[in-house]
Design a protein around this motif. Structure first.
Motif, mmCIF file in Angstrom:
data_model
loop_
_atom_site.group_PDB
_atom_site.id
_atom_site.type_symbol
_atom_site.label_atom_id
_atom_site.label_comp_id
_atom_site.label_asym_id
_atom_site.label_seq_id
_atom_site.Cartn_x
_atom_site.Cartn_y
_atom_site.Cartn_z
ATOM 1 N N ASN A 1 -14.093 -7.561 23.054
ATOM 2 C CA ASN A 1 -14.537 -6.180 22.699
ATOM 3 C C ASN A 1 -16.016 -6.116 23.221
ATOM 4 O O ASN A 1 -16.527 -4.991 23.557
ATOM 5 C CB ASN A 1 -14.669 -5.994 21.100
ATOM 6 C CG ASN A 1 -13.331 -6.154 20.653
ATOM 7 O OD1 ASN A 1 -12.445 -5.448 20.862
ATOM 8 N ND2 ASN A 1 -13.075 -7.199 19.803
ATOM 9 N N ARG B 1 -16.400 -3.851 10.882
ATOM 10 C CA ARG B 1 -16.778 -3.405 12.129
ATOM 11 C C ARG B 1 -17.929 -3.770 13.062
ATOM 12 O O ARG B 1 -17.701 -3.910 14.166
ATOM 13 C CB ARG B 1 -16.607 -1.622 12.037
ATOM 14 C CG ARG B 1 -15.171 -1.089 12.120
ATOM 15 C CD ARG B 1 -15.148 0.081 11.559
ATOM 16 N NE ARG B 1 -16.125 0.949 12.427
ATOM 17 C CZ ARG B 1 -15.644 1.844 13.324
ATOM 18 N NH1 ARG B 1 -14.368 1.691 13.951
ATOM 19 N NH2 ARG B 1 -16.343 2.463 14.098
ATOM 20 N N ASP C 1 -0.847 1.547 16.609
ATOM 21 C CA ASP C 1 -2.098 1.315 15.783
ATOM 22 C C ASP C 1 -2.920 0.369 16.357
ATOM 23 O O ASP C 1 -4.270 0.439 16.395
ATOM 24 C CB ASP C 1 -1.547 0.802 14.559
ATOM 25 C CG ASP C 1 -0.901 1.922 13.864
ATOM 26 O OD1 ASP C 1 -1.250 2.893 13.913
ATOM 27 O OD2 ASP C 1 0.288 1.435 13.052
ATOM 28 N N ASP C 2 -2.693 -0.905 17.026
ATOM 29 C CA ASP C 2 -3.541 -1.674 17.774
ATOM 30 C C ASP C 2 -4.239 -0.885 18.684
ATOM 31 O O ASP C 2 -5.614 -1.143 18.869
ATOM 32 C CB ASP C 2 -2.833 -2.719 18.276
ATOM 33 C CG ASP C 2 -2.113 -3.744 17.439
ATOM 34 O OD1 ASP C 2 -2.822 -3.859 16.175
ATOM 35 O OD2 ASP C 2 -0.760 -4.136 17.672
ATOM 36 N N PHE D 1 -6.802 1.248 17.120
ATOM 37 C CA PHE D 1 -7.833 0.540 16.524
ATOM 38 C C PHE D 1 -9.034 0.049 17.469
ATOM 39 O O PHE D 1 -10.141 0.215 17.436
ATOM 40 C CB PHE D 1 -7.182 -0.825 15.928
ATOM 41 C CG PHE D 1 -8.002 -1.702 15.670
ATOM 42 C CD1 PHE D 1 -9.030 -1.680 14.526
ATOM 43 C CD2 PHE D 1 -8.548 -2.928 16.499
ATOM 44 C CE1 PHE D 1 -10.032 -2.828 13.991
ATOM 45 C CE2 PHE D 1 -9.555 -3.944 16.187
ATOM 46 C CZ PHE D 1 -10.259 -3.721 14.777
ATOM 47 N N THR D 2 -8.272 -0.334 18.857
ATOM 48 C CA THR D 2 -9.125 -0.878 19.764
ATOM 49 C C THR D 2 -10.036 0.290 20.372
ATOM 50 O O THR D 2 -11.219 0.187 20.439
ATOM 51 C CB THR D 2 -8.353 -1.246 21.098
ATOM 52 O OG1 THR D 2 -7.287 -2.031 20.816
ATOM 53 C CG2 THR D 2 -9.235 -1.741 22.141
ATOM 54 N N ASP E 1 -10.880 2.925 18.665
ATOM 55 C CA ASP E 1 -11.906 3.312 17.759
ATOM 56 C C ASP E 1 -13.196 2.605 17.635
ATOM 57 O O ASP E 1 -13.994 3.188 16.759
ATOM 58 C CB ASP E 1 -11.065 3.649 16.365
ATOM 59 C CG ASP E 1 -10.054 4.749 16.266
ATOM 60 O OD1 ASP E 1 -10.513 5.809 17.103
ATOM 61 O OD2 ASP E 1 -9.581 5.026 15.304
ATOM 62 N N TRP F 1 -8.713 -8.623 14.467
ATOM 63 C CA TRP F 1 -10.190 -8.033 14.476
ATOM 64 C C TRP F 1 -10.383 -7.083 13.300
ATOM 65 O O TRP F 1 -11.333 -6.741 13.129
ATOM 66 C CB TRP F 1 -10.074 -7.316 15.743
ATOM 67 C CG TRP F 1 -10.336 -8.565 16.947
ATOM 68 C CD1 TRP F 1 -9.178 -8.912 17.677
ATOM 69 C CD2 TRP F 1 -11.502 -9.402 17.245
ATOM 70 N NE1 TRP F 1 -9.675 -10.092 18.759
ATOM 71 C CE2 TRP F 1 -11.185 -10.319 18.246
ATOM 72 C CE3 TRP F 1 -12.816 -9.159 16.889
ATOM 73 C CZ2 TRP F 1 -12.095 -10.975 18.697
ATOM 74 C CZ3 TRP F 1 -13.933 -10.047 17.479
ATOM 75 C CH2 TRP F 1 -13.386 -10.932 18.317
ATOM 76 N N GLY F 2 -9.297 -6.419 12.843
ATOM 77 C CA GLY F 2 -9.335 -5.476 11.685
ATOM 78 C C GLY F 2 -10.078 -6.059 10.616
ATOM 79 O O GLY F 2 -10.478 -5.353 9.657
ATOM 80 N N GLU G 1 -5.038 -5.355 15.654
ATOM 81 C CA GLU G 1 -5.698 -4.990 14.528
ATOM 82 C C GLU G 1 -5.654 -5.924 13.333
ATOM 83 O O GLU G 1 -6.533 -5.960 12.406
ATOM 84 C CB GLU G 1 -5.069 -3.525 13.989
ATOM 85 C CG GLU G 1 -5.879 -3.023 12.703
ATOM 86 C CD GLU G 1 -5.319 -1.659 12.524
ATOM 87 O OE1 GLU G 1 -4.304 -1.017 13.027
ATOM 88 O OE2 GLU G 1 -6.135 -0.958 11.714
ATOM 89 N N HIS G 2 -4.673 -6.647 13.313
ATOM 90 C CA HIS G 2 -4.456 -7.438 11.998
ATOM 91 C C HIS G 2 -5.301 -8.637 12.185
ATOM 92 O O HIS G 2 -5.601 -9.480 11.310
ATOM 93 C CB HIS G 2 -2.882 -7.901 12.057
ATOM 94 C CG HIS G 2 -2.522 -8.704 13.100
ATOM 95 N ND1 HIS G 2 -1.761 -8.305 14.361
ATOM 96 C CD2 HIS G 2 -2.337 -10.233 13.191
ATOM 97 C CE1 HIS G 2 -1.364 -9.381 15.042
ATOM 98 N NE2 HIS G 2 -1.833 -10.514 14.533
#
Lengths: 325, 597, 261, 333
Positions: free
Chosen positions: B74, B201, B135-136, B139-140, B142, B196-197, B193-194
Motif C-alpha cells: 500500500n 486504517r 470487494d477487495d 477496499f484497496t 478506498d 489488511w482490513g 480485505e480479509h
C-alpha cells in the motif's frame, strides 16, 4: 596515572608495540629502546650516526624508494600531458604499452598520470597528517612526562581514552558527519586521532630523561621549561622522534588510502586510495584491467614498506646491539 | 604452546558455526511462521527447505538498494517483487504497444464520461484460498484517503468506488483523468480485505506487512534476510488457467547488492541470472555474447528507462534566463558522454526528452523540433551568449551576466555515482570551452544532493525522474507541476518552473487517453496539446535532455534461457525487476524463461 | 643568610594522590656566609629532597625557606632566575649532570645565554678561564670535549666552576664526591674549603658521617625525613644526644681500629 | 592485581562514558537534520501531513523531549534489557539492535579466527625466524611486505586472483545464493567456502606484523643481560630461548589489544570488497544512507566490543605476567 604498559622499565619501547593503529605493524618499534639507545648515542657524535645510517643497506634502500616515489609524485605530473581524470587520454582499458606505460583505465584515463598525481596527493596528506600527529603526540608526551602530577594524570587519561577507542571507526564517523572536502581536512582528521601511541612513548622517555641531573642543571641555569624540553630532552630522543615520524607517515598513508577507498576522502582530486576505489567500483577485476588496481596498491605497499624498512635500519643504527645481529 | 594450539584451531571454525547458528535463530524468529507454512504446502518431493536447487531457481538483483523490510503493497518503496509476484495489479502496461493489457481485470472501459468499469476475472484466489472479489478492489481503492498510502492525490479526483457484483467494480470520478487513471490501474496492487482490513486504517501505511504476505500472484513469500528475499512458486496461480502462463522457475531469489562491481562478478560467475544493475563495461567482458547478454547485442545494448537531463534552476539567477539555458543546451557534447562515460550503453536523448516509446508512437512534432531544437554546436552557443549579453568584459576568461556580474554556476553532482561524475566533467569542459564558469560541487548523494535539489539550492543538477510510464502526461507533470513548494520533495518540477499555461495543458492532457482512442476529437486535441507543450518546453528550454538512462539488464543464460532480447526468436518484454517497471513487462519476462539444456 | 624553617615535603602517589608519603618533616636550620652545613642521613632520609627544595627543584609542602629574609617560594620567572644567581648546586653523578649528546662546556654557554648575554666574547672567555683556574682545571683539557671524554673529577670541578661564574652565596653540594675516585675526592674537598674561606655558604649533603665531620661547621642529622639532631659539628660528633645519632656514630668504621667479630 | 584491574576498569568506564556521550552528540549537533531528510524523502505534498510525519518520527526516535532528557533516556535505553539502540532508518522499521546482531556473527567469524590465528602463527613464525638465519631471510622480508600491504589491496588481489582468475573461491557474499541460513552441512560448507578469501586478506596482513614483532622481541631478549647471564651459567640454549620467548610474549599480548582497532579497520574494507554482510558493511551502509541511529548503534557496539576485548586482554596479561599480580608496577606513578 601511569599504567604498566609505559612503565619506565628498560623495555618501555617494546611495551608500546603497536605504533600506529592504521599501520598494521605491531612489532615495529618492538626493539626500539631509546633509553637503551641514549647512552649509546651519548658517546657518539651525530655525524657518526649519519655515517652509520648512510651505510646501512636497509636505510639506503628504504630511503631511496621513498625519495624515488616522492620525486615521482613531484615531477611525474610534469612529464604527463594529461590530467589525472582526463578521459580518452588513450584507448579505453588498454594494457601497459610503450605509449601508456601503466595502461589506461576503462574510460581511457592514463594510469601513469593518475599514479603520479595520486602519489603526490598521498605524500601531501601523509606528511601533513604525520606532522599533526607528531605535534600533538609529542606535545602531550613531553608535557605529561615533564610536568608530571595532576596534568600528567589528565593528559594520560585522555590519551588512554583515545587509545582504547577504535580510531578508524571514529574517523569514519567524523568524516561521514563532516564530509571531507580537501586533503588538509583529511590530514587534520587523521592527525587528530592518531597520536596516542606517540604521546605514551614520548611521555615514558621524557619521564626517564627528566630524572637526569642535566635537566635540573638547566633549570638552575634559568632555562625555561619549553627550552629545556626543546634543547635538553628532545635532542636526546631525536633518533626516536625521527623514527616515530616515519611510522606516523607510513600509518597516515594507509589511513588516508583506506578513507579514500571507502569514498570518504576529498572529492574531485586523485589519490592512490581513490585509484583503488575507482578500479574496484568500476569492476576492473571483472574487466581484467589488472594494471588499474595493481599499480596503486603496489605503490602504497612500496612506500609504507620502505618506511618500515628505513625504520628498522635506523633502529640498527641507533641501537648498536641490533647492528651486530 | 601445545595447549594454545588445541585452543585455537577449533576457535577458527567456531566463528563460522556461530554465524550459522545465529542466522538460523534470527531467521526462525523473523519468519518462522512463514517458513513452516511453506514447508506445509510443499509437495513430498521438496528435499530440503533450506536449499534451492540451482536449476529450479532464478537469481535476480539490481532492484533492491535498501533492505527487504517493506512488505506493504500500500505504500511506496516496497521490497522487490511485492508488486507483481505477491500482489498484482488490474492491468499491466506494454511499452512496445503503448497500451494497457488486462491482468487481474478481464476488461475495463469508460462506460460513461466519468465512470470506469472493471470486470474481474473469475476464479482468482488469494494464496490462502479465499476468492479475490470486487470487494477487495473497493477496499484497496478506498484506502486512497489514508495519509501515506500510494497515490495520495487520487482522492481529489476519484469520487467513489462502487461494487456492482462480485466481479464488477465501477469507479466514479469527479475529474476523469483517463491518462492518469491508466497509470493507477497498472501501478496499484489489489490487496485482500480479509488481511489488511483487520488493521486500523490509519495504521496501514506504517505496517511492515511481513506477517501477511498473502497475495494473488505467481509466487509466495518464502523468507528473507537483509541481503536477499526468496520466493516460491504458487502452483494454483490463476493465470495458468486464464492465460496459459506458467512460471518455469520454482524459486526466485532476489539479491540486494552493495555495489555494481560485486554484481558484475556475480553475473559473470553465473551467480545472477538477471541483473538490473548498472554495469558499465558489461559489453567488454569476454563473457559478453557468450553466456552474458543484454537486450540488444550491440549499441545501445539497453532499452531506455528514463531521460537523464541537466536541470537548470528557474528560481535563481542567471539560470532563470532562457537564453542562457539555450546556450548551455548547445554547448554540451552528449555524444562524448555517451561514448566515454557510458561506452555506448546508453542512447542520446531526443531534444524533446521523450522516451523512444513515444517517438515510436509519432508524438514528436518534427517541425517544432526543427525550429526550436538543439544539438551540440559550441559556436551557436557562443553566438547566443554574445547576443544575450553574456560577455567577458573584465577579461578573466569567464563571461559575466548581462548585468556585468561575475557568473559562477553551481553544479551539484552526487559523489560516487561515477557515470554522472564523468558526465558532469564532460559538461564542465564543454561549458568552460564557451567561457561559462561552472563549478562542480560533488556532494553526498543521500545527505546533501536530495535536500539541495528539492529546496532549489543549486544552479545545475542532473535528474532522471522523467520515467517510463503509460502516458505522456507523466513527462509534463514532471516538467510543469504547480504549485512550486519550498520543498519539491515529490520529485516533480525540481527546476521550479512556473508556467500556468503549460500546467493547464498538462492537466488537460492527463484527461485524455493515449491515441488512438475511440474518440477522434480527443486524439486530435491530444496531438495539439503535445505539440504545444513541446514547443513551450523547447522554446523556454525548461530542462536540457541529455541521454536515456538504460533499463539496465544483463542476463546470464547458463541456467535459464529465453530471456527477452531484440532477437525475433525470443520474447521482447522489458526485462526488469525494478518495482516501478515490473508491471511494464518484468513479470511477463518470468513467464517466458526456460531452463537451459 | 639562608634559613630553612620548619620545612616539610609530602609526596602524593597513587591515582589522584590518594596515598601520601612524607619525605621531610619540620626541618629547620640556617646557613651563614662562609659556613658549611652538612646534612647527614642514610638514603631515603630526605636529605636530597631538602637540597632540591633549597634549589627550588622541588616544591615545599609547608614551612619556608628564606634567603636574606625573602621567602624563596615566591620567586617566579625573572625573580627565580635572579635567585639562581645566588644559589647553585652540584649533584652526585657528574655523568648524569651533563647532557650526553652535547659538549661538556655547554654548561657554561647555557649560563652565558641566560645571565651574560650582553658580555663580549673575550670578556666571557676570560671569565670562564678564571673560573676554571679557580677549580684548577686546564682549559685546554676540558674545553671542546664531550662528557664521556672527561673524568668524574674533572666534570665535578667543571660544575663547580660553572657555579662560580655566578655571584653565588650558597652552594648545594649533593654527594658531590661520592662517585669520585679517592684520589680526586680530596682535591674537590679542598676546593670547597677554599670557597668557604671566600665566604661561600655550603649545604653539604652526604651519607658519610666522617666526611661531614671533616668538612662542616654545623651538622643536621636526618632520619626518615625527621631532623633528629642538629648543632655545631663538634658538639654533635662528640656528644650525640639522640639514640639514632649515637647508633650511627657507633657503626662508623674507624681507620684506627681493626674490624673485629 | 585488584588495584591494577580497578585502575584499568576506571579507564574503560571513562572511555565508555566519553564514547557514548560523543556518539549521542554527533547526530544532534552535526550539520543536517536526519528527520527532516526522512520526511522530505517520503515526498508528501501536503505540508500538514509532512508536519504530522515529522512529529511522528520525532516521537518515534525520542527527539520530542528536552535535550538533557534525551541524553538520560539514551543511557537508560542502553541499560535496559535488551538494550534499545533505536530504530534504523535505512531498514525502517527494524530495530538497530536486530540489524547489528544479524551482522555480528559474520564479523566475528572473520575477526576472531583472523586475530587469533594470525597472532599465533605470526608469533610462531617470528620465534622460529629469530632462531634460524635461513628462515629469517625469507620470513622477515615477506612479513614486511605483508604488513605494508593495505587491506583493501590484498582483498582486491584475492578477489581478482582467487575468485576470478582461478575461480577457486566465491568472491562475494557470505554464502551461496541457493541456500537459506540453517544448521546444515551444505550451508556450513558454503559459509566456509565464502569465508576463505576475506579471512585470508585479514589473516595475511596481520600475520606479517606479529611475525616481525616476535622475531625482534625474541632477539632482543636473547641479547639481554639475563640471557647472557644464563648462558654464562651454562644453561642450555633451549632454556634460555624458553625464557626469552616467555618474556617476548608479554608485549605481544598487550599488542593484541592495540591491534584490535587495526584489524577492525581491515575488516571494514575487506567486507566492502567481498560484500560480506558483517558490521563493516553495515557501517558503510549506515553512512551512505545517513542512517544516524544505525551508525550510532554500530559505533556503540564496536566501542563496547573493543573495551571488553581490552579488558579480557588485561586479565590475560595479569595471568601471564606475575609482576602485575603483586602490584609491583601497578603502584608506580
Amino acid at each position: 596515572m601511569t599504567d604498566m604498559k609505559s612503565s619506565p622499565a628498560g623495555r618501555s619501547g617494546a611495551a608500546a608495540p603497536a605504533p600506529d593503529p592504521a599501520s598494521a605493524a605491531p612489532g615495529q618499534t618492538a626493539t626500539t629502546d631509546p633509553l637503551g639507545a641514549a647512552p649509546a648515542l651519548a658517546g657518539r657524535r651525530r655525524s657518526e650516526m649519519l655515517y652509520f645510517a648512510l651505510r646501512n643497506p636497509k636505510v639506503i634502500l628504504g630511503l631511496s624508494v621513498i625519495v624515488a616515489f616522492l620525486l615521482f609524485g613531484l615531477l611525474g605530473p610534469l612529464f604527463s600531458e594529461f590530467g589525472p581524470r582526463e578521459r580518452n587520454a588513450g584507448p579505453l582499458g588498454a594494457a601497459p604499452s610503450s605509449d601508456f606505460w601503466l595502461g589506461t583505465t576503462w574510460t581511457g584515463q592514463d594510469v601513469f598520470t593518475q599514479l603520479a598525481h595520486g602519489t603526490r596527493a598521498t605524500f601531501q596528506v601523509a606528511l601533513m597528517a604525520a606532522a599533526i600527529s607528531a605535534f600533538i603526540g609529542m606535545t602531550m608526551g613531553f608535557v605529561a612526562g615533564y610536568r608530571g602530577g595532576r596534568l600528567d594524570e589528565i593528559l594520560m587519561m585522555i590519551t588512554n581514552i583515545v587509545l582504547v577507542l577504535p580510531v578508524f571507526v571514529v574517523v569514519i564517523v567524523v568524516t561521514a558527519y563532516l564530509g571531507i572536502s580537501n586533503t588538509a581536512t583529511q590530514a587534520l582528521v587523521i592527525g587528530l586521532f592518531n597520536w596516542t601511541w606517540v604521546a605514551r612513548a614520548v611521555r615514558a622517555q621524557t619521564l626517564s630523561l627528566r630524572a637526569r641531573d642535566f635537566v635540573d642543571l638547566a633549570r638552575l641555569s634559568g632555562v625555561r621549561t619549553l627550552s629545556i624540553i626543546r634543547r635538553e630532552i628532545a635532542p636526546n630522543m631525536a633518533s626516536y622522534l625521527v623514527m616515530t615520524f616515519i611510522l606516523l607517515f607510513a600509518g597516515a598513508i594507509v589511513f588516508a588510502a583506506t578513507l579514500d577507498f571507502l569514498n570518504l576522502g576529498p572529492r574531485g582530486g586523485m589519490s592512490l586510495g581513490l585509484m583503488l576505489q575507482q578500479a574496484n567500483q568500476q569492476a576492473a577485476m571483472s574487466l581484467g584491467l589488472w594494471w588499474w588496481f595493481v599499480f596503486p596498491g603496489a605503490a602504497i605497499t612500496a612506500i609504507t614498506g620502505s618506511a618500515y624498512l628505513t625504520n628498522v635500519g635506523l633502529d640498527e643504527v641507533f641501537n648498536p646491539k641490533l647492528r651486530e645481529m | 604452546m601445545r595447549q594454545w594450539r588445541r585452543f585455537l584451531v577449533p576457535l577458527a571454525g567456531a566463528g563460522l558455526v556461530l554465524a550459522a547458528c545465529t542466522e538460523d535463530v534470527t531467521d526462525d524468529v523473523a519468519d518462522g511462521e512463514n517458513v513452516d507454512e511453506a514447508e506445509d504446502t510443499d509437495d513430498a518431493d521438496s528435499a530440503n527447505a533450506g536449499e534451492f536447487p540451482r536449476n529450479e531457481t532464478v537469481y535476480t538483483g539490481g532492484a533492491e538498494w535498501g533492505t527487504y523490510e517493506d512488505w506493504n503493497p500500500n505504500t511506496d518503496g516496497e521490497a522487490t517483487f511485492v508488486r507483481g509476484f505477491l500482489y498484482e495489479t488490474l492491468f499491466w502496461f506494454d511499452p512496445w504497444e503503448a497500451e494497457l493489457k488486462p491482468w487481474l481485470a478481464e476488461s475495463g472501459e469508460w462506460i460513461e464520461e466519468d465512470v470506469y468499469e472493471v470486470a474481474l476475472r473469475d476464479g482468482i484466489t488469494w494464496h490462502d484460498g479465499e476468492q479475490l472479489t470486487a470487494d477487495d478492489v473497493k477496499f484497496t481503492f478506498d484506502l486512497r484517503d489514508v495519509p501515506g498510502v500510494e497515490f495520495p492525490e487520487l482522492d481529489e479526483w476519484l469520487d467513489e468506488v462502487e461494487v456492482v457484483d462480485d466481479l464488477t467494480v465501477r469507479f466514479h470520478f469527479s475529474d476523469p483523468r483517463a491518462g492518469q487513471w491508466d497509470n493507477v490501474l497498472y501501478d496499484r496492487e489489489i490487496v485482500p480485505e480479509h488481511t489488511w482490513g483487520e488493521m486500523d486504517r490509519e495504521e496501514i501505511p506504517e505496517a511492515s506487512g511481513e506477517d501477511i504476505t498473502i497475495g494473488s500472484g505467481a509466487y509466495e513469500y518464502h523468507s528473507h534476510d537483509e541481503n536477499r528475499a526468496r520466493y516460491e512458486r504458487y502452483d494454483d496461480w490463476w493465470a495458468t488457467e486464464h492465460l496459459g502462463l506458467e512460471m518455469a522457475a520454482r524459486y526466485v531469489v532476489d539479491f540486494r547488492n552493495e555495489s555494481n562491481e560485486v554484481a558484475m562478478s556475480q553475473i559473470l560467475q553465473n551467480e545472477l541470472d538477471l541483473s538490473n544493475f548498472f554495469l558499465p563495461g558489461i559489453n567488454q567482458v569476454p563473457e559478453f555474447g557468450e553466456s552474458v547478454h543484454t537486450f540488444y547485442s550491440e549499441e545501445p545494448y539497453m532499452l531506455s528507462a528514463n531521460t537523464a537531463s541537466l536541470i537548470p534552476n528557474h528560481d535563481r539567477s542567471p539560470t532563470d534566463d532562457a537564453d542562457l539555458r539555450r546556450a548551455l543546451a548547445f554547448s554540451i557534447d552528449v555524444d562524448d558522454i555517451v561514448d566515454t562515460g557510458y561506452q555506448g550503453i546508453v542512447e542520446k536523448a531526443d531534444p524533446t526528452g521523450m522516451l523512444p516509446l513515444w517517438l515510436d508512437q509519432g508524438f514528436r512534432d518534427d517541425e517544432v523540433v526543427e525550429e526550436h531544437g538543439f544539438s551540440y554546436d559550441p559556436e551557436e552557443a557562443e553566438r547566443i551568449l554574445d547576443e544575450a549579453g553574456y560577455v567577458d568584459e573584465d577579461g578573466d576568461g569567464w563571461r559575466e551576466t548581462p548585468d556585468g556580474e561575475d557568473m559562477e554556476l553551481d553544479f551539484i553532482v552526487p559523489s560516487g555515482w561515477t557515470d554522472w561524475e564523468l558526465a558532469a566533467e564532460v559538461i564542465e569542459e564543454n561549458l568552460h570551452d564557451v567561457g561559462v564558469n561552472v563549478v562542480l560541487d560533488f556532494v553526498d548523494p543521500g545527505q546533501e544532493l536530495d535536500p539541495r535539489r528539492d529546496s532549489g539550492d543549486y544552479d545545475l543538477v542532473f535528474d532522471n525522474q522523467m520515467l517510463l510510464q503509460n502516458h505522456l502526461f507523466a513527462q509534463y507533470f514532471y516538467l510543469y507541476e504547480l504549485p512550486v513548494l519550498d520543498e519539491q520533495a515529490n520529485r516533480d518540477n525540481p527546476h521550479r518552473v512556473e508556467n500556468e499555461h503549460a500546467w493547464e495543458l498538462t492537466q488537460e492532457l492527463a484527461r485524455l487517453g493515449t491515441p488512438p482512442t475511440d474518440d477522434p476529437d480527443d486524439d486530435e486535441r491530444f496531438m495539439e496539446i503535445v505539440s504545444e507543450l513541446q514547443e513551450i518546453t523547447l522554446e523556454d528550454m525548461v530542462i536540457i535532455p541529455l541521454w536515456y538512462n538504460g533499463l539496465w539488464s544483463q542476463v546470464n543464460d547458463s541456467t535459464w534461457t529465453n530471456w527477452p532480447s531484440d532477437d525475433p526468436d525470443t520474447p521482447n518484454y522489458y526485462p526488469t525487476t525494478w518495482a516501478n517497471e515490473f508491471m511494464l513487462g518484468g513479470l511477463m519476462t518470468f513467464t517466458e524463461i526456460e531452463p537451459a539444456g | 643568610m639562608l634559613t630553612v624553617d620548619r620545612v616539610s615535603k609530602v609526596y602524593r602517589t597513587g591515582a589522584f594522590g590518594t596515598n601520601q608519603l612524607t619525605a621531610v618533616q619540620d626541618v629547620s636550620f640556617d646557613i651563614n656566609p662562609g659556613e658549611v652545613v652538612s646534612l647527614i642521613g642514610e638514603s631515603g632520609s630526605g636529605k636530597t629532597t631538602i637540597g632540591k627544595m633549597v634549589l627550588r627543584l622541588a616544591s615545599i609542602t609547608s614551612g619556608t625557606i628564606t634567603l636574606d629574609g625573602v621567602d624563596i617560594s615566591t620567586y617566579r620567572g625573572r625573580g627565580l632566575k635572579n635567585y639562581y644567581r645566588h644559589v647553585q648546586g652540584v649533584f652526585q653523578d657528574p655523568f648524569s649532570s651533563f647532557n650526553p649528546i652535547f659538549k661538556a662546556d655547554r654548561v657554561f654557554a647555557m649560563l652565558k645565554g641566560q645571565y651574560f648575554s650582553s658580555m663580549g666574547r673575550d670578556a666571557w672567555q676570560h671569565k670562564v678561564e678564571a673560573a676554571l683556574d679557580a677549580v684548577r682545571l686546564d682549559p685546554a683539557a676540558v674545553v671542546n670535549k664531550y662528557p664521556h671524554q672527561l673524568s668524574g673529577g674533572q666534570l665535578q670541578r667543571l660544575l663547580i666552576a660553572r657555579a662560580l661564574l655566578l655571584d653565588i652565596k650558597v652552594l648545594v653540594a649533593d654527594e658531590i664526591i661520592s662517585m669520585l675516585d679517592a684520589s680526586t675526592r680530596i682535591d674537590v674537598l679542598n676546593l670547597l674549603a677554599e670557597l668557604k674561606a671566600d665566604g661561600l655558604g655550603i649545604l653539604f649533603v652526604t651519607h658519610d658521617l666522617a666526611l661531614g665531620n671533616y668538612i662542616s661547621d654545623k651538622t643536621v642529622i636526618l632520619q626518615k625525613g625527621v631532623m633528629v639532631e642538629t648543632g655545631e659539628t663538634t658538639a654533635v660528633f662528640t656528644d650525640p644526644q639522640h639514640p639514632y645519632t649515637q647508633q650511627l656514630l657507633a657503626s662508623v668504621p674507624r681507620l684506627d681500629r681493626r674490624w673485629q667479630k | 592485581m585488584g588495584r591494577y584491574l580497578g585502575r584499568k576498569g576506571l579507564i574503560y568506564a571513562l572511555t565508555l562514558f566519553v564514547a557514548v556521550t560523543i556518539n549521542w552528540m554527533l547526530p544532534r549537533f552535526m550539520p543536517g537534520d536526519p528527520i527532516s531528510d526522512m520526511v522530505s524523502r517520503a515526498g508528501l505534498r501536503d505540508p500538514e501531513a509532512a508536519a504530522r510525519m515529522q512529529a511522528y518520527y520525532e516521537n518515534l526516535f525520542g527527539l520530542d523531549v528536552p535535550i538533557w532528557q534525551q541524553y538520560l533516556n539514551y543511557w537508560g535505553s542502553l541499560f535496559s534489557w535488551p538494550p534499545d539502540l533505536g530504530i534504523s532508518m535505512w531498514s525502517f522499521p527494524r530495530p538497530v539492535g536486530d540489524l547489528v546482531m544479524g551482522a555480528l556473527p559474520y564479523t566475528l567469524a572473520l575477526l576472531i579466527p583472523a586475530i587469533l590465528l594470525s597472532w599465533y602463527v605470526g608469533n610462531k613464525l617470528g620465534a622460529l625466524a629469530a632462531r634460524r638465519k635461513a628462515l629469517d631471510n625469507t620470513v622477515l622480508p615477506v612479513s614486511y611486505l605483508l604488513t605494508a600491504t593495505p587491506y583493501m589491496w590484498l582483498a582486491i588481489l584475492l578477489v581478482w586472483f582467487g575468485g576470478m582468475q582461478l575461480g577457486w573461491f566465491p568472491s562475494s557474499r557470505a554464502y551461496s545464493g541457493n541456500l537459506v541460513p540453517e544448521f546444515s552441512m551444505s550451508f556450513i560448507g558454503s559459509l566456509a567456502l565464502h569465508w576463505v578469501l576475506p579471512f585470508l586478506s585479514l589473516f595475511l596482513v596481520a600475520l606479517g606484523g606479529w611475525a616481525i614483532g616476535m622475531r625482534n622481541l625474541v632477539i632482543y631478549e636473547l641479547e639481554s643481560d639475563y640471557s647472557n647471564y644464563l648462558g654464562a651459567l651454562g644453561a642450555p640454549p633451549r632454556l634460555i630461548r624458553k625464557y626469552a620467548f616467555r618474556n617476548a610474549m608479554l608485549p605481544q599480548i598487550t599488542g593484541l589489544a592495540l591491534q584490535l582497532g587495526v584489524v577492525l579497520t581491515g575488516n571494514i574494507v575487506t567486507e566492502v570488497v567481498f560484500n560480506y554482510p558483517g558490521l563493516g558493511l553495515l557501517l558503510l551502509n549506515a553512512i551512505t544512507s545517513t542512517d544516524f541511529f544505525l551508525l550510532q548503534g554500530i559505533v556503540l557496539f564496536v566501542v563496547i566490543g573493543v573495551l571488553i576485548c581490552n579488558f579480557v586482554i588485561d586479565i590475560v596479561y595479569v595471568w601471564v605476567d606475575p609482576r602485575t599480580r603483586t602490584g609491583l608496577q601497578g603502584a608506580s606513578a
